[in-house]
Structure formats: structure tokens, C-alpha cells
Design an enzyme around this catalytic site. Structure first.
Site, PDB file in Angstrom:
ATOM      1  CE1 TYR A  17       0.674   0.322   4.424  1.00  0.00           C
ATOM      2  CE2 TYR A  17      -1.626  -0.211   4.814  1.00  0.00           C
ATOM      3  CZ  TYR A  17      -0.367   0.078   5.299  1.00  0.00           C
ATOM      4  OH  TYR A  17      -0.163   0.118   6.635  1.00  0.00           O
ATOM      5  CD  GLU A  18      -0.450   5.557   1.402  1.00  0.00           C
ATOM      6  OE1 GLU A  18      -0.186   6.343   0.491  1.00  0.00           O
ATOM      7  OE2 GLU A  18      -1.543   5.537   2.000  1.00  0.00           O
ATOM      8  N   GLY A  19       1.721   2.612  -2.603  1.00  0.00           N
ATOM      9  CA  GLY A  19       2.685   2.353  -3.684  1.00  0.00           C
ATOM     10  C   GLY A  19       3.519   1.134  -3.369  1.00  0.00           C
TER      11      GLY A  19
END
Lengths: 596, 596
Positions: free
Chosen positions: B438-440
Site C-alpha cells: 500500500y501507498e505504492g
């Protein structure tokens, strides 16, 4: 289909790396040539793809449950097990005199992989039965063999291995279960065993527990442990089932993975003593158990390969379907399936190369096992036995450690969807985590590699393997393709580093045992990478030759690319590991104990 | 206690690596010296150890649940959140004008670590609020700021980030949610957002959603995305809550980990349109979102460090208690706690060194952030900003990847018990797996490192960092201790390899973008290892000096051993990674797409 058996790769290894035509020259295996292998593998693939694989997700969501000492397995498991047993799969590698099919491990190993790819939780039941069969074949009396073997080999009954107790895990010297000899020659067994895979279930009519326990007056430690058969139901003289024995499941574990496989706490003798039968002689239990364990350890290594293969297939499927972002090279105008992105391909290649490398290593080890047991020449048997024994900790330790990385990459390829349980990729990661632990943790495998397999012969077998690898390097140099030369370079550097570490292990044990054992797992991992990389290098040689002949060129090209990838991305890390082991031994053990 | 904040190590980094005395010279931070840091960290530790950590296991066993669009969080979460908010912790680093405490990130980063060690699922709620605050501070109108900021900063309301849609994950160009401008200047928002962390919950009275959507006629791709505030409850002119907005939770995910954190599917506008307020200008949404993301990415990196610390503490605790087998060096006569075994110590050292290395890296990055935002000299601000921006993908990408390994080792130290959920070690592994996604994902971080952080300036910042590392090598050489010289050797080799890769990236992009991006994740990982190892090398310099002065010698000795271990066992793998990237680029992308 959720799983497709990689028959082509398996048969490539069986034919070209394990040399099945040599196996088929061994007594008993005359009919076990390539055609047999192909027929057996195809049949095995059908059962696993169509019947067993579809139950894998269901097993995770609806695991085994316990009520009043009775374990109910996942819906569908029992029927699938009956089909498995009736197909004769339990006895694939077992002697024909007890109802088995007597096929070589060279073929059987691929079948073990398939069932574990299909459904690892399910496959554990036959895996443990195999261990029990092995122990009885090795050390059971004729009477025990007559009573139990055929039922186990046909899968009518299943088997278990009872080693662990709450205080005795890796350290079996601490086993406290006891067995008291009765006037009739049987024993009464008392104690608590934990972590007993399929220790209780409803898939077969009887369960044959093989149990480690101490007889009164036995020596302390591992030299005072005996092995007993304790059936769930006693067996009447005519072979029919008698009364319920005094062994009961008191709980099953709530685990990270392999949830469908019931992991039982078994209580022996709370109602007067469980009736047990000595296997072999008193106090030699550990020795027999090691035979079972060597077989089980190889099988657990196959589980690692199996779960890696399944994770790889799922990741490839997702990468082909999921459309996201434009490729950096502009090869597709708009958003493309993510398999076009270089990092996805690097991950898939890592998964594939590790899986194929370990499969090749295990298949070659299996052929050595067959030769070790059946070659007419004692010297050849001895050499193969030594090679096989060196391979067991690598197959078990390395294939399972890599399977964790591969399963984790599998989740990663799926991105956010990988974290959602419905997707199914996470189950492989959860399932895989047991593999580096049970049947001896990676550290226990590494102790075995260092102690029994390296120190005991002063590194001779290790160096003999290195010498074989050197020959492969020469063949690569002779072939002379860019891929062959690149692989030869990496293989040489890795092999030299391996020899350096073998010499360090042999030379340092007396003065610095902590230094040697701090490097034991890294030594195992580097040896695993080396041998897997070596077998892929051999694949490259064969594939280059066959591609030149026009035989299945795309497949052969893929083998070549995979070997090269493994060399460039996995094998090339071996020298640094050697450095860590030799120069880094001090810093690994320098921390004061109370500073942690 | 299940978690004890590593205050000593945190304060060592804050004082000696991040140089808090320099931070305290910045305007606004005059009171934020070492004493403040110590006081804040101690207070923070109490709350997390006593209130939030004990809820971690409960959250896993009794996760958030959904009924009729209402999410009920784990029992105890709401009360703990109120205590967290009332203690002023949400606003720790936020401006005092909106009710925050205005402390530097140099201090705040450690607090982020602590709450995530205590309970990562819980900590996600404030983490997302921070993102919303950041976006509003950056681009919100005065009216939006006045309406929302204080409520968010005080924790009375919480915030979310709504990026992902079923077809748009890493690729935000595919976002389809739409926002239609209304005559009154507000918007009606329609669409489905997935994976929305704390998208619905019962811990606060309102939720402020920050939502990416397209206005009619917006350009295709990422240049046509706008950012909107969509509150769960509309806010009346007097600040009180008004009617329920048209955004509803339709499901929450069943996940591998962070189970207590509700991951919502949010449906916008099914009942006529959700009322939304434009943040900044139309079509500049992605730009603002990136500001939020940079902040969130750093915080996710801290989550990696946090979960690694917690896994380490648990593993050390078990290794001290579990008695099993005799030490190989004969130092204990009988069976000993397993912490005496070299392989257990190697695992614990790996966990510790990775955790401390990443903590040092993140703390130094946090100080750069503070200088980048507050230093009076524009040139110094610019340099610090460039350094910080280079660090963000490393802190996010490397700390989370290492946290997976560390959490997996944590399970391994526990042996069979690690696989049993009741033990708790497996939760850290399950929780950690989201961090690399998550968050990339790590690949997205690596794209950022390659694209924005390396190619854009032709590798200048990367090389400036390498030059700083070279200075540390010189200091190590000057110090001249055996440890310093060994570390200097490894650091030099790693730094040279790093520069080699930077040149490869810059030089090959045009001709071979696939080759560069196939190596992007390995590049990120090697850069992370290098910087973490560098900061530990700096620790060694400081610790040697302080130990010589007699200051807390056992702690300083431990820092020295840890730095040496990292160099011998982690940093020393960097050259092989460089080789994989440069020489291995071809084999990573050579496989024909249909051959997978």
C-alpha cells in the site's frame, strides 16, 4: 483450472537430468522408463488437477474442526482421499509385496510435488503415512508388517509421526512419554504429544501412530528413546478392527496456514495406558525415526517446490489479466497487462527460476536415492547414498526457504488484491511458512549438513560434488555460447566459495564451534543455490543441444533463459554469503547475551 | 509488557545521527531540543505500551465488522482513540495555529514508530488523518482549512485517502470517479473507491474523505484528476454536524493482516451525489495527492521499522525462555535457552541490525525534512529537500521489505510455536505483508527512485550521497579499530557498486528502459542497504567515541557490534546486487511473454 501440473518440466528433469534410462536399468525398475514416467505423471496430474486442487481453498476457509475428541475434516476431503487411495497413489513407491506399485523415487518425487501443489493440507495425510510405512519396512517385525503395512500402503489406514512434546521440539533428548512393558510383550504408552499432523481425522478407518517414548530405566537423552506403534483402533487377529485404544485428541491448533490439516494434541494413556507395540529394539527409536525423517524431509522439500509452483502459476495468471499502466519501453500504446512491466517479469522469473532449480535438484537427488537402494554395485550404491544424504538438507532447507520468498513474491505480483484472502495468493504464503519449521527447522537441517554430512567425512562428499560441478563448468566453456559462458562464470565463483566454506567448516569446528554454527544456515542456503544453479546449468547444456536439433525450441529457449537468470540473480550472491560465513562469524556471535 | 519502546536507541539516533541540536536551531523548533525529545518520547511510550499495545492481539482476533453500512471497530479501540486524541498526539507535528504541537519530524518519526509497534491496525487511523491534514494544509482554501483542519488536528474527526478504484490501482490514470460542479460551487461526486483504510468506523464523529475524481471534460490520464473533500457528515456553518452525505460503506475486506483496520469499499453518489468541495484547482489533484503520499510513504516506512522492532522484541523474549538443546560450544552443561545457540543469535542479530539500520536512516531523513521546511537558508533547504526526497522511496521500500524478512525470522525463532496463531508472532508477518504494497508497491517506490529521484537530475543527488558516505569511510579509516576498518571496507565496496548502478541507470535509460526498470527494485534495495549501513557506520563512530569516554559502555558496545554485523551480513551483498542489475538485466527480460 486452478493448477496445471508442469509435466513438461518434470519430464525434462526426469529424462535429461535424473537420467531415467539409467534408473530403468536397476533391478525392480525395468519397467520404469520414460514412458512409464510419462503415463504415471499424466494420470497423477488428472487426479490432482480435477479432484484435489479444487478443495484447496475450501480447506483454508472451512478447516478441520474438533468436537469431543473427534476431528471432522473439510467437506470433500474424505471422498477425495478415498479416490486417492483407491487409485493406488499411496503405494506408488512402496513394495509390491505389500500392495504397492514399486516405482522409483525418480518418478514418485514428481507425484509428491503435484499433490502438494494441488492441496498441501490434504497431501500431508499421505505424506505422514509414507513415514510410518518407511519405519515399519525398516525396523518392524514380520508380525507388525503383516498387520499394518498393506493397510497403510493401500491407504485404507493412515499413519502419523509422534515426536514432539511441549518441552521437546528440536531437542528430542527431552522426550518424556513413557512405555511400560507388559507380560504379553506389548507396552502401555503414556504421555502427551503435540503438533501431530493428521493425529486425528475422519478420512480413514484407522490411524497408525508411530510414537517415541522411553521404557523404564532407559538411558538419558536420545539414546534412551524407543519407537512404538500405537493404533487408534486395536487390530484383531483376523485383521478386523477391535476396541478403541487409549489415545485421544484433546485439541487441534489454530494455525497460520495448512488449516485443513488437523494438528493434534494427542493424549496417550489417560485411561489406563495406550496399547503399543515396540518397533525394532528398545532404545533405538531415534535411529528408526531418522529413517522416517529423511524420507519426510525430502517430501517437505517437495512441498516447498510444490507451493512455489502453484504460487508462480497464480501470479502469471494474474499478471496476464491485470491491466495497469503503459510499458516503459513504449511497446504497447496504452495500459497493458502487467506482465509487460519489467519488474513484474523480474519477480516472475525469480519465482520460476527458484522453482525449476529446486525441482531439478530434487529430481536428481531422487535418482540418487534409487541407485543407492537398488544398484547392483555396492560402491555405486555407497556413492549415491552419500550424495543423496548430502542433498536431503538442501532439498528440505533450501527449497522451503525459497518457497517463502516465492510465495511472498506471488502476493506482491497481485498488489493490493494479494492481501485480500479471497484472491488466494496469501494462502500459499501462510501455508509455506510451516515448511521451514516442521520436520526439523532450517537450522536443524543446517546442523545435519554441518555435522553428519560435512564434518563426519571431512568434507569429502562436499568436495566430490564440487568436482562434478567443475566438470559442468568445463562443458559450459566447451559449448561456448554467451549464456553458457556467463553461467559458467557464476557457477565457478559459487563453487569456489562453497569449497572455501567447506574448508572453513572442517577447519574451524574444533577451535570455534560457534563460528561454524553461526554460519550453518547460510552454508546450507549457499549450497542449495549452488546445486540448484548447477542443475539448471546442466539443463542449459541439454536444452542448447536439443534446441539445435529443433526439438521444442520455445521450451528449450525458456530453459536456457531460466538458467541464465538463476546464475545472474541467485547464484551470483554465493560469494558474499561465503564472506559472511567466514569473515562475519565473529559479529554474528559477538553480542553480549544480556544486550539483546 | 508486550512492547517496550526502544527509547535509548531512538534518542541515540535523534541526538547523534539526526543532530537534534541543529534541528533546535531552526525557527519554530527552538524548544525542540534533546530534552523535549526525551520528554515527548517517554510520554508517548507510556500511552503506547499501556493503552494501545494491549489491544493489538484483540484487534487481530476480533476485527472490525460491517453491518448495514456501519463499521464497528474492535472493542477498546474507540476508548483508546479518544485517549490518543485527547493527549494531543494527532497534532504532534501539525501547526499550532490549528491546534497542533508544532514539533519537528525528527521527534515525530519516533512517535510514529511507537504507535505502529504497539498496534499497526490502530495506528492506521491517525496515519490517514495526517495525510488529509497535509493535503488541506498544502492546497485547501482558507474556508476548507477553517472548517476541517482543527477538527482533524485534534483528532475529533479522522481523514482518509481515496485513490484506488477496481481498475485503477498503481495506475491512477485509470481513475473514473466523477465530480460535477454545482451552481453553488460545490460538486456532486459519483463513483466506487476500494481499499479505503478506515473509510468507515465508529471511533470519531466524522470522517473527512479526500477523493480523486474527474470533472466533466477533464483531460485523459493523470492530468485530468481533481481532489475533493467529501465529509461523511456535512458540516453546518457553525461547525456542527449536518446531514449524512451520500457516501456509504458497502463492504469491508477480509485480509491477510491488519484485520482490525477496516478496509472499505465506498460508494459515492448512489443517492443523488455526494457533496464534495474542490481542494485547490481542478485537474491538479494528483500533484496534491503526491504531497500526501510522500508523507504517508515515510510513515509506512516507519511501520516497517515498527513491526520489525516488535517482532524482534517478541523473538528475544521467546529465545530467552525456551529451553532446548545443549550449546555447541559446551558453555552450558545441559539444555539451555535457545538464545545460546549461534543460529538463533544470527537470526536475532539480523532482525536487530535491519531494524536499527532502518531506524537510523529514517531518523536522519526526518531531520532533513525539518531542515528542508524550516531552514532560513534557501540553498540548505533545497539540499535537504533533495536528500529527503531521495530517502522517501528507500525508507518506504527498503524498511518494509526488510520488515517482511524480520517478521518471518521472528516466526522462525519461535519454531513450531510460531506457526500457532495464539503465539502472536505470525500476526506480525501477516500484518507486515501489506507494507510492501500500500501507498505504492515496492516497484512503484523504485519507479520513483529511478525516475524522479535519479534520472531527473542525472544522478547528482545520488552521487552527493555517495560523496558523504566516502567521508564516513575516511573517518572509519582514521578511527582505525578492527570493527571500523571492516565496516569501512564493506561500505566502500557497497558505495562503489551503488555509483556504478547510478551510472548504469542514467546511461542506459534511453537505449534500454526495460533493462533499467528490471533493475529498479534491486537498485532501491541496494540503496536502502547502503544508506542504512552508512548510518550504522556513523553510529559506530559515535559509539566508539562515547564508549571511550565511559558513557553507557554496554549500549555503545552493542551499537558497534550491530554496525559490524550489518556490514558483514547485509551490506556485503550489495556488489552482487549491482552485478545482477547491470549484467543481469538481459536475462530478467529475455523470457518470451507466452513462455511464462
Amino acid at each position: 483450472m486452478s493448477y496445471i501440473a508442469p509435466l513438461k518440466d518434470m519430464l525434462f528433469d526426469i529424462e535429461h537430468l535424473a537420467n531415467i534410462h539409467e534408473v530403468a536399468k536397476l533391478p525392480l525398475f525395468e519397467d520404469a522408463g520414460l514412458e512409464t514416467a510419462q503415463a504415471v505423471l499424466e494420470e497423477c496430474a488428472k487426479l490432482n488437477q480435477d479432484v484435489i486442487a479444487p478443495l484447496n481453498v475450501e480447506g483454508d476457509r472451512n478447516p478441520s474442526s474438533l468436537k469431543d475428541t473427534v476431528v471432522t475434516t473439510t467437506p470433500g476431503f474424505k471422498a477425495a482421499y478415498v479416490q486417492y487411495a483407491e487409485g493406488g497413489w499411496q503405494g506408488l513407491q512402496q513394495p509390491t509385496e505389500f500392495g504397492g506399485q514399486g516405482l522409483p523415487k525418480t518418478i514418485g518425487a514428481s507425484c509428491t510435488e503435484m499433490i502438494n501443489s494441488a492441496n498441501m493440507s490434504f497431501a500431508l495425510c499421505p505424506l505422514l503415512s509414507d513415514g510410518a510405512i518407511e519405519a515399519l519396512l525398516t525396523a518392524g517385525s514380520d508380525e507388525l508388517k503383516a498387520t499394518y503395512l498393506e493397510k497403510l500402503v493401500t491407504g485404507q489406514w493412515t499413519g502419523t509421526m509422534n515426536l514432539t512434546e511441549p518441552q521437546a521440539g528440536s531437542d528430542l533428548a527431552l522426550v518424556r512419554s513413557r512405555a511400560e512393558r507388559q507380560p504379553d510383550g506389548t507396552y502401555k504408552v503414556f504421555g502427551t504429544k503435540i503438533f501431530i499432523t493428521y493425529g486425528e481425522h475422519d478420512m480413514a478407518e484407522n490411524i497408525v501412530h508411530l510414537v517415541l517414548a522411553r521404557v523404564p530405566g532407559a538411558p538419558e537423552g536420545v539414546k534412551g528413546i524407543s519407537l512404538f506403534v500405537v493404533p487408534k483402533f486395536l487390530v484383531n487377529a483376523d485383521g478386523s478392527l477391535g476396541e478403541r485404544n487409549d489415545v485421544f485428541c484433546v485439541s487441534i491448533e489454530h494455525k497460520l496456514g495448512i488449516k485443513a490439516s488437523p494438528t493434534a494434541v494427542l493424549q496417550y494413556g489417560d485411561h489406563g495406558g495406550a496399547k503399543g507395540y515396540l518397533v525394532g529394539e528398545e532404545n533405538r527409536g531415534l535411529e528408526y525415526m531418522f529413517i522416517m525423517m529423511n524420507s519426510a524431509r525430502f517430501a517437505v522439500g517437495m512441498q516447498g517446490i510444490a507451493i512455489a509452483e502453484r504460487a508462480y502459476q497464480k501470479a502469471v495468471g494474474y499478471a496476464r489479466e491485470r491491466v495497469q499502466s503503459r510499458p516503459v519501453d513504449g511497446s504497447v500504446a496504452g495500459s497493458a497487462p502487467i506482465i509487460h512491466h519489467p519488474d513484474i517479469r523480474r519477480m516472475l522469473m525469480t519465482m520460476r527460476a527458484q522453482t525449476e532449480g529446486c525441482r531439478a535438484m530434487a529430481t536428481v537427488a531422487a535418482a540418487a536415492y534409487d541407485a543407492a537402494h537398488h544398484h547392483p554395485d555396492a560402491e555405486v550404491r555407497k556413492q549415491n547414498q552419500a550424495f543423496y544424504e548430502f542433498m536431503v538438507p538442501l532439498v528440505k532447507g533450501y527449497s522451503t526457504e525459497m518457497s517463502l520468498d516465492v510465495a511472498s513474491l506471488g502476493v506482491q505480483v497481485h498488489g493490493g488484491m494479494g492481501f485480500i484472502e479471497e484472491t488466494g495468493a496469501a494462502q500459499y504464503l501462510r501455508d509455506a511458512k510451516i515448511l521451514t519449521i516442521y520436520e526439523g527447522t532450517t537450522a536443524i537441517q543446517a546442523n545435519d549438513l554441518v555435522g553428519r554430512k560435512t564434518l563426519r567425512d571431512g568434507g569429502q562428499v562436499a568436495k566430490a560434488i564440487a568436482a562434478q560441478i567443475e566438470k559442468t563448468e568445463a562443458e559450459l566453456a566447451k559449448l561456448g555460447s554467451a549464456e553458457a559462458l556467463a553461467v559458467a562464470d557464476r557457477l565457478k565463483a559459487a563453487r569456489e566459495s562453497f569449497v572455501r566454506v567447506v574448508e572453513f567448516v572442517v577447519g574451524s569446528m574444533k577451535a570455534s564451534p560457534n563460528a561454524v554454527f553461526a554460519g550453518s544456515v547460510p552454508y546450507l542456503l549457499m549450497a542449495g543455490r549452488l546445486v540448484a544453479g548447477w542443475q539448471l546449468a546442466r539443463s542449459l547444456l541439454v536444452a542448447t543441444e536439443l534446441a539445435a536439433k529443433g526439438q521444442d525450441v520455445p521450451f528449450m529457449q525458456a530453459k536456457i533463459v531460466t538458467a541464465r537468470f538463476f546464475a545472474d540473480h541467485v547464484l551470483n550472491g554465493v560469494p558474499a554469503t561465503a564472506h559472511s560465513i567466514v569473515e562475519g562469524a565473529d559479529s554474528a556471535t559477538a553480542m553480549a547475551l544480556d544486550a539483546f
